[in-house]
Write a protein that holds these residues in place. Structure first.
Motif, PDB file in Angstrom:
ATOM      1  N   GLY A   1     -20.301   4.555  -4.552  1.00 46.81           N
ATOM      2  CA  GLY A   1     -19.438   3.899  -5.529  1.00 46.81           C
ATOM      3  C   GLY A   1     -18.737   2.685  -4.950  1.00 46.81           C
ATOM      4  N   CYS A   2     -19.196   2.173  -3.824  1.00 48.26           N
ATOM      5  CA  CYS A   2     -18.580   1.018  -3.157  1.00 48.26           C
ATOM      6  C   CYS A   2     -17.076   1.209  -2.989  1.00 48.26           C
ATOM      7  N   ARG A   3     -16.674   2.408  -2.615  1.00 56.33           N
ATOM      8  CA  ARG A   3     -15.230   2.661  -2.556  1.00 56.33           C
ATOM      9  C   ARG A   3     -14.605   2.014  -1.315  1.00 56.33           C
ATOM     10  N   ALA A   4     -13.339   1.700  -1.410  1.00 57.42           N
ATOM     11  CA  ALA A   4     -12.617   1.106  -0.292  1.00 57.42           C
ATOM     12  C   ALA A   4     -11.244   1.765  -0.181  1.00 57.42           C
ATOM     13  N   ARG A   5     -10.718   1.806   1.019  1.00 58.15           N
ATOM     14  CA  ARG A   5      -9.399   2.408   1.266  1.00 58.15           C
ATOM     15  C   ARG A   5      -8.332   1.581   0.516  1.00 58.15           C
ATOM     16  N   PRO A   6      -7.328   2.265  -0.130  1.00 54.28           N
ATOM     17  CA  PRO A   6      -6.304   1.518  -0.871  1.00 54.28           C
ATOM     18  C   PRO A   6      -5.611   0.479   0.012  1.00 54.28           C
ATOM     19  N   GLY A   7      -5.455  -0.710  -0.499  1.00 59.27           N
ATOM     20  CA  GLY A   7      -4.750  -1.761   0.217  1.00 59.27           C
ATOM     21  C   GLY A   7      -5.450  -2.246   1.475  1.00 59.27           C
ATOM     22  N   LYS A   8      -6.777  -2.064   1.546  1.00 60.48           N
ATOM     23  CA  LYS A   8      -7.491  -2.470   2.754  1.00 60.48           C
ATOM     24  C   LYS A   8      -7.481  -3.995   2.941  1.00 60.48           C
ATOM     25  N   ALA A   9      -7.130  -4.718   1.845  1.00 68.59           N
ATOM     26  CA  ALA A   9      -7.068  -6.181   1.940  1.00 68.59           C
ATOM     27  C   ALA A   9      -6.067  -6.646   2.999  1.00 68.59           C
ATOM     28  N   ARG A  10      -5.173  -5.757   3.431  1.00 67.04           N
ATOM     29  CA  ARG A  10      -4.203  -6.138   4.476  1.00 67.04           C
ATOM     30  C   ARG A  10      -4.893  -6.564   5.760  1.00 67.04           C
ATOM     31  N   ASP A  11      -6.155  -6.161   5.929  1.00 69.86           N
ATOM     32  CA  ASP A  11      -6.911  -6.595   7.119  1.00 69.86           C
ATOM     33  C   ASP A  11      -7.124  -8.104   7.102  1.00 69.86           C
ATOM     34  N   ASN A  12      -7.039  -8.677   5.894  1.00 68.96           N
ATOM     35  CA  ASN A  12      -7.314 -10.092   5.709  1.00 68.96           C
ATOM     36  C   ASN A  12      -6.004 -10.879   5.825  1.00 68.96           C
ATOM     37  N   LYS A  13      -5.780 -11.458   6.993  1.00 69.09           N
ATOM     38  CA  LYS A  13      -4.488 -12.135   7.235  1.00 69.09           C
ATOM     39  C   LYS A  13      -4.522 -13.542   6.618  1.00 69.09           C
ATOM     40  N   THR A  14      -4.037 -13.632   5.386  1.00 68.04           N
ATOM     41  CA  THR A  14      -4.136 -14.898   4.647  1.00 68.04           C
ATOM     42  C   THR A  14      -3.142 -15.964   5.140  1.00 68.04           C
ATOM     43  N   GLY A  15      -2.285 -15.583   6.076  1.00 66.16           N
ATOM     44  CA  GLY A  15      -1.333 -16.557   6.620  1.00 66.16           C
ATOM     45  C   GLY A  15      -2.011 -17.741   7.282  1.00 66.16           C
ATOM     46  N   SER A  16      -3.261 -17.553   7.694  1.00 57.72           N
ATOM     47  CA  SER A  16      -3.992 -18.637   8.367  1.00 57.72           C
ATOM     48  C   SER A  16      -4.344 -19.781   7.403  1.00 57.72           C
ATOM     49  N   TRP A  17      -4.204 -19.533   6.073  1.00 62.08           N
ATOM     50  CA  TRP A  17      -4.516 -20.569   5.086  1.00 62.08           C
ATOM     51  C   TRP A  17      -3.425 -21.629   5.015  1.00 62.08           C
ATOM     52  N   ARG A  18      -2.239 -21.277   5.540  1.00 61.91           N
ATOM     53  CA  ARG A  18      -1.028 -22.046   5.279  1.00 61.91           C
ATOM     54  C   ARG A  18      -1.038 -23.444   5.895  1.00 61.91           C
ATOM     55  N   VAL A  19      -0.539 -24.415   5.141  1.00 64.37           N
ATOM     56  CA  VAL A  19      -0.317 -25.767   5.674  1.00 64.37           C
ATOM     57  C   VAL A  19       1.191 -26.003   5.800  1.00 64.37           C
ATOM     58  N   PHE A  20       1.927 -25.644   4.737  1.00 59.83           N
ATOM     59  CA  PHE A  20       3.388 -25.770   4.771  1.00 59.83           C
ATOM     60  C   PHE A  20       4.006 -24.382   4.893  1.00 59.83           C
ATOM     61  N   LYS A  21       5.031 -24.305   5.727  1.00 62.31           N
ATOM     62  CA  LYS A  21       5.636 -23.009   6.012  1.00 62.31           C
ATOM     63  C   LYS A  21       7.028 -22.933   5.378  1.00 62.31           C
TER      64      LYS A  21
END
Lengths: 86, 299
Positions: free
Chosen positions: A6-26
């Motif tokens: 069922g292509c299941r994934a652990r709840p909130g597993k997106a936390r592995d994806n550190k989107t802070g690296s996208w940032r230009v302005f802080k």
């Protein structure tokens, strides 16, 4: 990569994806000006602004994409966007 | 009950910075609470929140096809009812899946009267596949399938009145809300979930990439849509409008000039007739819903 049933994934597993690296302005939070209204926390599309024990707000820079909504919406203008040096 | 301290739509999703739909998902999951099951059709939200093997959802979440979210939710509701369980079913779908592709299944599910809450996050086009027009795209907006140019001012058709269509199905609770008013959004979603039977909430969620503005302006633009009368926040109980957000209206121009999708109305030359046509839509809304606040003019 093997697919789980069922292509299941652990709840909130997106936390592995550190989107802070996208940032230009802080966003820099000035706690002196803060009135603790919590608008930054409510309106953050990432949900990465957290309240500390004193009721002050801090963003989690591991996930903050630097969109600037908090800085625009802050009624006290306590948040400023600074170009990030990497 | 809303669990306002708990984040059920977690960090790390891949939405653009300043995404209105991501904020809508965060607020809706807060209002729904952890005892809920979410059904999502295909769309931008499905793509950015769950690129396998990641998921931003911390509640049970199932992805259906583009067209059958309402049918999948109907099945889940029937199964839970048989087992005597009390979880709430919430559908989270975009305007493309709601206004166009999912229409048959939605109509069927509302007519059968399943107990679920249908949330449509309305960003007024198919954003995930590259900004194609949908039934929710407003008049004169330029999209990749309704491009503005020498022969056209963009989308020729007005926005479909989806809440009225679902109210006509006999839905006990239909509401429109906007991410610019989070307290209103939380309250309406909670009320929709607490109402037995199929209820519908349409959330206005600006898309910075598709509409063409800076991500930091998302909330400001959502607010302008309400202040100009191009979006109306109202509540319908058993088909009757019971609550409307009233405003002191601004000219529609203030909303239009903030976005690239309406840029052709101002450049290279100003299109007064088209702007007047959009103003007429806002005036019609104002009259229909009675949103104008009458200010007492001092003599």
């Amino acid at each position: 990569m093997a697919l789980a049933v069922g292509c299941r994934a652990r709840p909130g597993k997106a936390r592995d994806n550190k989107t802070g690296s996208w940032r230009v302005f802080k966003p820099i939070f000035d706690h002196e000006k803060c009135s603790k209204c919590g608008m930054c926390k409510t309106l953050c599309p990432e949900g990465c602004v957290h309240e500390d024990a004193e009721g002050l707000f801090n963003p989690d820079y591991s996930y903050c994409k630097g969109c600037g909504i908090c800085a625009v919406e802050c009624p006290k203008e306590a948040i400023t966007m600074k170009l990030e040096e990497k | 009950m809303a669990e306002k301290t708990c984040e059920l739509f977690d960090c790390g999703h891949r939405a653009c910075g300043g995404c209105g739909a991501a904020l809508a998902a965060r607020l809706v999951t807060k209002a729904a609470g952890k005892d809920s099951i979410f059904v999502s059709s295909t769309g931008c939200m499905e793509v950015f929140s769950t690129p396998y093997p990641e998921t931003a959802w911390k509640v049970p979440w199932i992805h259906s096809l583009f067209e059958n979210a309402a049918a999948v939710a109907s099945g889940i509701e029937a199964a839970l009812k048989k087992q005597g369980r009390k979880e709430k079913i919430v559908i989270m779908a975009g305007d493309g899946a709601t206004f166009d592709i999912g229409m048959i299944c939605i109509s069927g599910a509302f007519e059968r009267g399943h107990d679920f809450t249908y949330i449509c996050y309305d960003n007024e086009a198919y954003m995930n596949t590259g900004i194609q027009r949908s039934g929710a795209t407003p008049y004169d907006a330029s999209t990749t399938t309704s491009p503005a140019g020498k022969c056209s001012f963009g989308n020729k058709r007005p926005k479909k009145d989806m809440p009225a269509i679902l109210a006509a199905h006999g839905a006990p609770y239909v509401a429109t809300t906007s991410i610019a008013y989070p307290a209103d959004l939380l309250q309406k979603v909670e009320k929709a979930i607490a109402t037995p039977g199929p209820s519908y909430v349409q959330v206005h969620a600006p898309c910075c990439t598709g509409w063409g503005f800076e991500g930091e302006q998302t909330i400001a633009i959502a607010k302008l849509a309400i202040e100009t009368g191009l979006w109306v926040n109202y509540e319908m109980i058993d088909g009757k409008i019971t609550k409307v957000k009233k405003v002191v209206r601004k000219p529609v121009e203030e909303y239009l000039k903030t976005q690239k999708r309406f840029r052709h109305l101002f450049k290279p030359i100003r299109q007064d007739a088209e702007i007047a046509a959009i103003q007429a839509i806002a005036d019609k809304n104002a009259e229909k819903y009675g949103i104008d606040i009458k200010l007492n003019k001092k003599e």
